[in-house]
Motif scaffolding. Structure first.
Motif, PDB file in Angstrom:
ATOM      1  N   VAL A   1     -10.045 -10.590 -22.714  1.00 18.15           N
ATOM      2  CA  VAL A   1     -11.283  -9.890 -22.391  1.00 18.15           C
ATOM      3  C   VAL A   1     -11.218  -8.471 -22.952  1.00 18.15           C
ATOM      4  O   VAL A   1     -10.144  -7.944 -23.252  1.00 18.15           O
ATOM      5  CB  VAL A   1     -11.528  -9.845 -20.869  1.00 18.15           C
ATOM      6  CG1 VAL A   1     -11.719 -11.246 -20.314  1.00 18.15           C
ATOM      7  CG2 VAL A   1     -10.366  -9.145 -20.160  1.00 18.15           C
ATOM      8  N   GLU A   2     -12.405  -7.857 -23.074  1.00 14.56           N
ATOM      9  CA  GLU A   2     -12.458  -6.467 -23.504  1.00 14.56           C
ATOM     10  C   GLU A   2     -11.928  -5.580 -22.384  1.00 14.56           C
ATOM     11  O   GLU A   2     -12.387  -5.645 -21.247  1.00 14.56           O
ATOM     12  CB  GLU A   2     -13.891  -6.073 -23.852  1.00 14.56           C
ATOM     13  CG  GLU A   2     -14.460  -6.819 -25.047  1.00 14.56           C
ATOM     14  CD  GLU A   2     -15.865  -6.351 -25.381  1.00 14.56           C
ATOM     15  OE1 GLU A   2     -16.283  -5.319 -24.810  1.00 14.56           O
ATOM     16  OE2 GLU A   2     -16.532  -7.009 -26.197  1.00 14.56           O
ATOM     17  N   VAL A   3     -10.950  -4.759 -22.722  1.00 12.00           N
ATOM     18  CA  VAL A   3     -10.282  -3.950 -21.706  1.00 12.00           C
ATOM     19  C   VAL A   3     -11.251  -2.958 -21.083  1.00 12.00           C
ATOM     20  O   VAL A   3     -11.255  -2.761 -19.862  1.00 12.00           O
ATOM     21  CB  VAL A   3      -9.069  -3.231 -22.326  1.00 12.00           C
ATOM     22  CG1 VAL A   3      -8.448  -2.252 -21.327  1.00 12.00           C
ATOM     23  CG2 VAL A   3      -8.024  -4.249 -22.784  1.00 12.00           C
ATOM     24  N   ASP A   4     -12.090  -2.313 -21.873  1.00 10.01           N
ATOM     25  CA  ASP A   4     -13.017  -1.313 -21.324  1.00 10.01           C
ATOM     26  C   ASP A   4     -13.950  -1.938 -20.293  1.00 10.01           C
ATOM     27  O   ASP A   4     -14.125  -1.405 -19.182  1.00 10.01           O
ATOM     28  CB  ASP A   4     -13.829  -0.674 -22.450  1.00 10.01           C
ATOM     29  CG  ASP A   4     -12.999   0.293 -23.286  1.00 10.01           C
ATOM     30  OD1 ASP A   4     -11.793   0.413 -23.000  1.00 10.01           O
ATOM     31  OD2 ASP A   4     -13.545   0.910 -24.218  1.00 10.01           O
ATOM     32  N   ALA A   5     -14.550  -3.067 -20.638  1.00  7.34           N
ATOM     33  CA  ALA A   5     -15.494  -3.711 -19.717  1.00  7.34           C
ATOM     34  C   ALA A   5     -14.786  -4.216 -18.467  1.00  7.34           C
ATOM     35  O   ALA A   5     -15.298  -4.073 -17.341  1.00  7.34           O
ATOM     36  CB  ALA A   5     -16.209  -4.856 -20.437  1.00  7.34           C
ATOM     37  N   GLN A   6     -13.584  -4.805 -18.651  1.00 10.87           N
ATOM     38  CA  GLN A   6     -12.849  -5.324 -17.498  1.00 10.87           C
ATOM     39  C   GLN A   6     -12.389  -4.191 -16.590  1.00 10.87           C
ATOM     40  O   GLN A   6     -12.402  -4.332 -15.347  1.00 10.87           O
ATOM     41  CB  GLN A   6     -11.663  -6.164 -17.974  1.00 10.87           C
ATOM     42  CG  GLN A   6     -10.934  -6.915 -16.872  1.00 10.87           C
ATOM     43  CD  GLN A   6     -11.771  -8.029 -16.275  1.00 10.87           C
ATOM     44  OE1 GLN A   6     -12.853  -8.350 -16.782  1.00 10.87           O
ATOM     45  NE2 GLN A   6     -11.292  -8.619 -15.188  1.00 10.87           N
TER      46      GLN A   6
ATOM     47  N   PRO B   1      -5.206 -10.316 -22.088  1.00  3.81           N
ATOM     48  CA  PRO B   1      -5.472 -11.443 -21.182  1.00  3.81           C
ATOM     49  C   PRO B   1      -6.015 -10.945 -19.848  1.00  3.81           C
ATOM     50  O   PRO B   1      -5.527  -9.957 -19.288  1.00  3.81           O
ATOM     51  CB  PRO B   1      -4.104 -12.108 -21.035  1.00  3.81           C
ATOM     52  CG  PRO B   1      -3.366 -11.734 -22.281  1.00  3.81           C
ATOM     53  CD  PRO B   1      -3.837 -10.351 -22.619  1.00  3.81           C
ATOM     54  N   ALA B   2      -7.029 -11.627 -19.329  1.00  6.29           N
ATOM     55  CA  ALA B   2      -7.721 -11.153 -18.132  1.00  6.29           C
ATOM     56  C   ALA B   2      -6.795 -11.057 -16.929  1.00  6.29           C
ATOM     57  O   ALA B   2      -6.806 -10.053 -16.198  1.00  6.29           O
ATOM     58  CB  ALA B   2      -8.897 -12.091 -17.826  1.00  6.29           C
TER      59      ALA B   2
ATOM     60  N   LEU C   1      -1.802  -7.568 -30.193  1.00  7.08           N
ATOM     61  CA  LEU C   1      -3.015  -7.906 -29.456  1.00  7.08           C
ATOM     62  C   LEU C   1      -3.407  -9.352 -29.730  1.00  7.08           C
ATOM     63  O   LEU C   1      -2.992  -9.947 -30.732  1.00  7.08           O
ATOM     64  CB  LEU C   1      -4.153  -6.966 -29.863  1.00  7.08           C
ATOM     65  CG  LEU C   1      -3.915  -5.491 -29.530  1.00  7.08           C
ATOM     66  CD1 LEU C   1      -5.065  -4.656 -30.022  1.00  7.08           C
ATOM     67  CD2 LEU C   1      -3.714  -5.295 -28.042  1.00  7.08           C
ATOM     68  N   PRO C   2      -4.218  -9.961 -28.853  1.00  2.00           N
ATOM     69  CA  PRO C   2      -4.670 -11.341 -29.094  1.00  2.00           C
ATOM     70  C   PRO C   2      -5.352 -11.480 -30.443  1.00  2.00           C
ATOM     71  O   PRO C   2      -5.917 -10.527 -30.980  1.00  2.00           O
ATOM     72  CB  PRO C   2      -5.642 -11.597 -27.929  1.00  2.00           C
ATOM     73  CG  PRO C   2      -5.176 -10.667 -26.852  1.00  2.00           C
ATOM     74  CD  PRO C   2      -4.665  -9.446 -27.550  1.00  2.00           C
ATOM     75  N   ARG C   3      -5.317 -12.684 -31.003  1.00  2.00           N
ATOM     76  CA  ARG C   3      -5.833 -12.896 -32.350  1.00  2.00           C
ATOM     77  C   ARG C   3      -7.325 -12.608 -32.457  1.00  2.00           C
ATOM     78  O   ARG C   3      -7.801 -12.173 -33.490  1.00  2.00           O
ATOM     79  CB  ARG C   3      -5.572 -14.341 -32.791  1.00  2.00           C
ATOM     80  CG  ARG C   3      -4.098 -14.628 -33.023  1.00  2.00           C
ATOM     81  CD  ARG C   3      -3.916 -15.946 -33.709  1.00  2.00           C
ATOM     82  NE  ARG C   3      -2.512 -16.186 -34.008  1.00  2.00           N
ATOM     83  CZ  ARG C   3      -2.071 -17.218 -34.695  1.00  2.00           C
ATOM     84  NH1 ARG C   3      -2.932 -18.112 -35.150  1.00  2.00           N
ATOM     85  NH2 ARG C   3      -0.787 -17.364 -34.939  1.00  2.00           N
ATOM     86  N   VAL C   4      -8.047 -12.847 -31.405  1.00  2.00           N
ATOM     87  CA  VAL C   4      -9.486 -12.595 -31.472  1.00  2.00           C
ATOM     88  C   VAL C   4      -9.769 -11.125 -31.676  1.00  2.00           C
ATOM     89  O   VAL C   4     -10.841 -10.740 -32.085  1.00  2.00           O
ATOM     90  CB  VAL C   4     -10.174 -13.095 -30.186  1.00  2.00           C
ATOM     91  CG1 VAL C   4     -10.254 -14.588 -30.162  1.00  2.00           C
ATOM     92  CG2 VAL C   4      -9.467 -12.564 -28.955  1.00  2.00           C
TER      93      VAL C   4
END
Length: 438
Positions: free
Chosen positions: A282-287, A318-319, A427-430
């Motif tokens: 997940v996006e760290v800022d939004a989470q 990862p969330a 970081l994750p591949r995405v």
């Protein structure tokens, strides 16, 4: 920025190229010198042989004609060259060498320039000057076929040496990568035992150490998880019985104690969990914004939490890992810190950072080294209900398992500061696709 010369392969390559270049240059210079000396010696031997042959011919068969380009010249002839003292060094050395091979008081002169090279010799017993042809004494050219061969041999030698250097440093590079993974707490597959004997012994020792550490860690995790799991059922029954108590004051106290024990058991289970986080990135800022908003709503009496989220959408984690990191750090700030608590993200040239800080008293400098050790409480006042000394240890393990590094310390005497750094490559591949579009 990485410098190629700073690596083992870069230094081996530089050393190999320098040694090969020095050896080839020395060999080429020595070969040129030896060739020049060999040419001079051969010319001297040939000239001496011709002069002796002419003398024997004159003494034995004076009526027979002399070979072509060999002649006898009267000393009074104007064709006799004058004795020159300004000859080029090669010709001067040549004349001196011929004079050394002749009888004493022999005159040796070199023919005039512009004509085919000739040697004029007259001993005290000779009636005429003996003129014989000599080989041209050419100075070796600066560029010739030898240089081409030298460059070809040097190129093949450099390629072979670089391949040998690469093969030599490759096992060491694999070992360095495995050590880096082991230091971050990531799974480390066995490193192939290749290379020289000392390197194979080092790799074998490292593989054994990783296996022993993994076995010890697994035994501890199994024991801890088993104890924590076995405690969950009695705690659930204890809470149920507490809810049925008539005395409200006693009931509330027992329920709080059971909740604290349940939280400790959950921390034990989380610390003992050693599997990879397979939750969605997940996006760290939004989470972070969602977790902070939820924390404000649920945690009664929690200190003010501020956000400074500037990393952008390409910062992904990862969330489950991110939620556990934030919940542990916010709980720690709630229990021991003071408002405001700040959650901040940023993008750097090396990667991304996640920062959580508070404005409490912080941790004493001598205790910082033990702050992330499991089951360590720095002082009795930091005990509290429901705290097992695992919060920061869990955060460190989660950060390292995600491929990042963390730094804990006090910021200017204004509370505890936990800075987590995540390089781009872990970081994750995405994140790569998101970063390109950002």
């Amino acid at each position: 920025m990485r410098r190629p010369i700073d690596s083992l392969f870069g230094r081996l390559a530089l050393l190999v190229v320098a040694v090969l270049m020095l050896s080839h240059f020395a060999w080429y210079a020595l070969m040129r010198l030896e060739r020049s000396q060999l040419q001079t010696r051969y010319a001297v031997e040939e000239a001496t042989f011709l002069v002796d042959a002419v003398r024997q011919h004159v003494a034995r068969t004076p009526d027979q004609p002399l070979p072509s380009r060999v002649k006898l010249v009267d000393p009074a002839s104007p064709d006799v060259p004058a004795a020159s003292r300004n000859m080029p060094p090669p010709l001067a050395r040549f004349a001196d060498d011929v004079r050394d091979r002749m009888p004493a008081d022999t005159q040796v002169r070199v023919g005039p320039p512009g004509a085919p090279p000739t040697l004029w010799v007259r001993a005290a017993t000779d009636q005429n000057w003996i003129v014989v042809p000599v080989q041209p004494l050419r100075t070796p050219r600066s560029l010739d076929r030898t240089v081409l061969w030298l460059v070809t041999i040097f190129s093949f030698a450099v390629m072979a040496a670089l391949f040998a250097a690469w093969a030599l440093q490759r096992p060491l590079r694999l070992l360095a990568q495995a050590v880096a993974r082991f230091g971050r707490g990531l799974p480390v597959p066995p490193v192939p035992e290749r290379g020289p004997r000392e390197l194979r012994q080092l790799t074998h020792g490292f593989n054994q150490m990783v296996q022993e550490v993994a076995r010890t860690e697994n035994d501890r995790a199994v024991m801890l998880a088993g104890v924590a799991h076995d405690l969950k059922t009695p705690l659930a029954r204890l809470r149920l019985r507490a809810e049925m108590m008539d005395d409200a004051k006693t009931r509330d106290g027992v329920v709080r104690d059971v909740d604290s024990m349940t939280h400790i058991v959950e921390q034990f289970l989380l610390f003992a969990h050693d599997g990879a986080d397979r939750s969605e990135a997940v996006e760290v800022d939004a989470q972070c914004e969602r977790v902070v908003r939820s924390y404000r709503a649920v945690a009664t009496g929690a200190p003010t939490v501020q956000t400074e989220l500037n990393a952008g959408p390409s910062f992904l984690l990862p969330a489950a890992t991110l939620d556990r990191i934030l919940s542990n750090l916010l709980d720690n700030a709630h229990a021991y810190g003071a408002p405001p608590v700040i959650v901040a993200t940023a993008r750097t040239p090396q990667g991304f950072t996640l920062l959580v800080s508070d404005n409490g008293k912080g941790i004493a400098a001598q205790d910082l080294i033990n702050a992330s050790r499991p089951f360590v409480r720095l002082d009795p006042a930091r005990g509290g209900n429901g705290h097992s000394g695992l919060g920061l240890a869990i955060v460190e393990r989660l950060v390292r398992r995600a491929g990042g590094e963390w730094e804990i310390g006090n910021h200017g005497g204004c509370g505890l500061r936990v800075l987590m750094s995540f390089p781009f490559e872990v970081l994750p591949r995405v994140a790569t696709a998101s970063e390109n579009a950002w």
